[in-house]
Design a protein around this motif. Structure first.
Motif, PDB file in Angstrom:
ATOM      1  N   LEU B  61      47.541 -12.069  15.405  1.00 35.99           N
ATOM      2  CA  LEU B  61      47.745 -13.162  14.456  1.00 35.99           C
ATOM      3  C   LEU B  61      47.866 -14.497  15.184  1.00 35.99           C
ATOM      4  N   PHE B  62      48.587 -14.500  16.318  1.00 33.30           N
ATOM      5  CA  PHE B  62      48.770 -15.751  17.035  1.00 33.30           C
ATOM      6  C   PHE B  62      47.428 -16.281  17.534  1.00 33.30           C
ATOM      7  N   VAL B  63      46.596 -15.390  18.041  1.00 31.02           N
ATOM      8  CA  VAL B  63      45.282 -15.818  18.526  1.00 31.02           C
ATOM      9  C   VAL B  63      44.465 -16.426  17.390  1.00 31.02           C
ATOM     10  N   ILE B  64      44.539 -15.791  16.225  1.00 31.35           N
ATOM     11  CA  ILE B  64      43.760 -16.287  15.090  1.00 31.35           C
ATOM     12  C   ILE B  64      44.261 -17.645  14.617  1.00 31.35           C
ATOM     13  N   VAL B  65      45.583 -17.752  14.462  1.00 31.24           N
ATOM     14  CA  VAL B  65      46.154 -19.013  13.995  1.00 31.24           C
ATOM     15  C   VAL B  65      45.866 -20.124  15.009  1.00 31.24           C
ATOM     16  N   ALA B  66      46.013 -19.822  16.286  1.00 33.50           N
ATOM     17  CA  ALA B  66      45.738 -20.835  17.314  1.00 33.50           C
ATOM     18  C   ALA B  66      44.266 -21.253  17.266  1.00 33.50           C
ATOM     19  N   SER B  67      43.372 -20.282  17.130  1.00 32.19           N
ATOM     20  CA  SER B  67      41.941 -20.612  17.076  1.00 32.19           C
ATOM     21  C   SER B  67      41.632 -21.501  15.881  1.00 32.19           C
TER      22      SER B  67
ATOM     23  N   VAL C 112      56.793 -11.155  11.707  1.00 24.98           N
ATOM     24  CA  VAL C 112      55.553 -11.841  11.362  1.00 24.98           C
ATOM     25  C   VAL C 112      54.750 -11.011  10.353  1.00 24.98           C
ATOM     26  N   SER C 113      54.655  -9.709  10.601  1.00 30.68           N
ATOM     27  CA  SER C 113      53.921  -8.845   9.676  1.00 30.68           C
ATOM     28  C   SER C 113      54.633  -8.746   8.331  1.00 30.68           C
ATOM     29  N   CYS C 114      55.970  -8.793   8.347  1.00 34.96           N
ATOM     30  CA  CYS C 114      56.709  -8.754   7.076  1.00 34.96           C
ATOM     31  C   CYS C 114      56.347  -9.960   6.216  1.00 34.96           C
ATOM     32  N   VAL C 115      56.304 -11.135   6.836  1.00 34.97           N
ATOM     33  CA  VAL C 115      55.967 -12.343   6.076  1.00 34.97           C
ATOM     34  C   VAL C 115      54.531 -12.242   5.548  1.00 34.97           C
ATOM     35  N   LEU C 116      53.647 -11.726   6.385  1.00 28.85           N
ATOM     36  CA  LEU C 116      52.249 -11.595   5.981  1.00 28.85           C
ATOM     37  C   LEU C 116      52.111 -10.614   4.819  1.00 28.85           C
ATOM     38  N   LEU C 117      52.813  -9.487   4.911  1.00 30.87           N
ATOM     39  CA  LEU C 117      52.706  -8.492   3.849  1.00 30.87           C
ATOM     40  C   LEU C 117      53.401  -8.976   2.581  1.00 30.87           C
ATOM     41  N   ALA C 118      54.424  -9.810   2.707  1.00 30.80           N
ATOM     42  CA  ALA C 118      55.031 -10.427   1.527  1.00 30.80           C
ATOM     43  C   ALA C 118      53.999 -11.288   0.808  1.00 30.80           C
TER      44      ALA C 118
END
Lengths: 205, 205, 205
Positions: B61-67, C112-118
């Motif tokens: 996720l960090f790589v994607i958000v940064a990109s 991070v995954s919890c926020v995403l799945l929310a």
């Protein structure tokens, strides 16, 4: 065997839908594949049934590719026979719906879920086909009974099973009910009442 | 490592697609995420591989958000370099396709399913991106070889593996084949023949 | 209980969306179902949680069908109350987002995954509803905070849980944050900045 006929019929329907969208050859094959395997795949993902049959056994893919190629060859020299395709499509819906109900039943689902999964199996392939070609899915247009035919046939199948009718009577009756309702609806232009709000409603943003 | 490069490249492509659609910042990030992780996620759901890698490990996720953020910052002061992006996108397709084939192979799939899952891995992210922004997916438009490049490269990879070529040769050759076919097709405007019916066909409703 | 309220609210929203699309009765029910169960279903497929709750327990389906039928009956003789629906929709988003965060947390996901799945739980139903009716999903239009409200509330919930706040405080605060942000954004027309490229960018084909 009946399942493979249903798959082949839906592959033909996906191919003909592709023909109206100017897709290239691979696009046509992918759309035929999605139309033919979509319903069963969505059902199996919802039920957590693995491995997916078309991944485990390439026969399914071969049948789909062959059906798509034959359809493409056929329409090069002859107009597709409109009526026979409608019959075939209704038969595909019927075969998939009742197969879906059986599989849900064997997975221990309650009758309501069986009917729902029968409808999913029968219609998800066509929904995916329409979404991928940016059409409003047939299921969501006021049209001759489609989901409702699947629901009626699947309910009849479950009822006869519950009443202890000897096999394969429930299955055969279910298939006939779905196909007959769908074809009768097309023939006599029967459709369910439409629900429409008068003007733009809520859901502001 | 190669996988993260592919993910980053697809995040950039999702961000640029978002830029043509007037999305807000969160919409852009979600679209970048879907484009970058969609292919692997659909593959893993079809194969029942859990937990999904981007849920288990936030690095992705960090790589994607940064990109996505870097792309947004970059295009504020410079036109995106069209050619370098096409190269990057082709590389992303190549990396994802061959990774997909490897994962399918390790899951014990037959060669036909491996090629199919390679294509799914390479193209499902872009399909989801296009569906969510209400476009006809690239895969379903007559375009320079896309799915076909993925299929050819994955087949070459499997063939070399089957012939016993020393690793990582099959992987590298597969990646080069996908990227080269895709870029050559864009460059020389190669595309597969289009299949089109003359007028509205069947599927009455 | 709170979950059933959220489901009912989303079924109403799906029904009203259907009313703008001229669907027949079955189409309306299917759309209500997809809108109400879509978010939880996508979350559970991503987390590999089975059996799906609406397959295991028909109560959910009955609540959805009843909500849809009541909505259809109601709008026949009265305009739907726009403001109260917006409040209800925001409450649905809030209930689903925080429920989604809790379920992800119990499944051992990182924050991070919890926020995403929310966010997935809160918004996937509406995305499916929009895709099936061939609209650009609300989430991908520059609109009053939607995904961002879900993310903020879910983060607040996780933060309070991590700080050891006594239950059910974190849950309640999370729900209030989501609903308040969404409603405030609608009321004062707050939205995130839009990201837009000046002209057609890359991704040649």
């Amino acid at each position: 065997m009946l399942e493979l006929i249903g798959i082949s019929v839906f592959a033909v329907s996906g191919t003909l839908a592709a023909g109206r969208k100017r897709l290239d050859l691979i696009g046509v094959l992918v759309l035929a594949l999605v139309t033919a395997m979509g319903g069963g795949t969505v059902r199996d993902l919802l039920l957590d049934r693995h491995p997916l049959i078309w991944l485990a056994d390439p026969t399914y893919l071969f049948v789909i590719v062959a059906s798509a190629l034959l359809t493409m060859a056929y329409v090069r020299w002859r107009r597709p026979p409109e009526k026979s395709l409608l019959v075939a499509d209704a038969l595909g819906l019927a075969l998939f719906s009742i197969t879906g109900a059986q599989i849900a039943q064997r997975a221990g689902m309650n009758p309501v879920s069986c009917v729902l999964l029968a409808t999913v199996t029968g219609s998800a392939g066509g929904i995916l086909r329409d979404v991928l070609t940016a059409e409003i899915p047939l299921l969501f247009r006021p049209s001759a009974l489609y989901a409702s035919a699947a629901m009626a046939g699947a309910s009849m199948y479950l009822l006869l099973e519950w009443l202890g009718a000897p096999r394969p009577a429930p299955m055969l009756v279910g298939i006939v009910v779905v196909a007959a309702l769908r074809l009768a609806a097309i023939w006599w232009r029967i459709s369910l009442p439409v629900f429409q709000l008068e003007r733009d409603g809520p859901t502001g943003n």
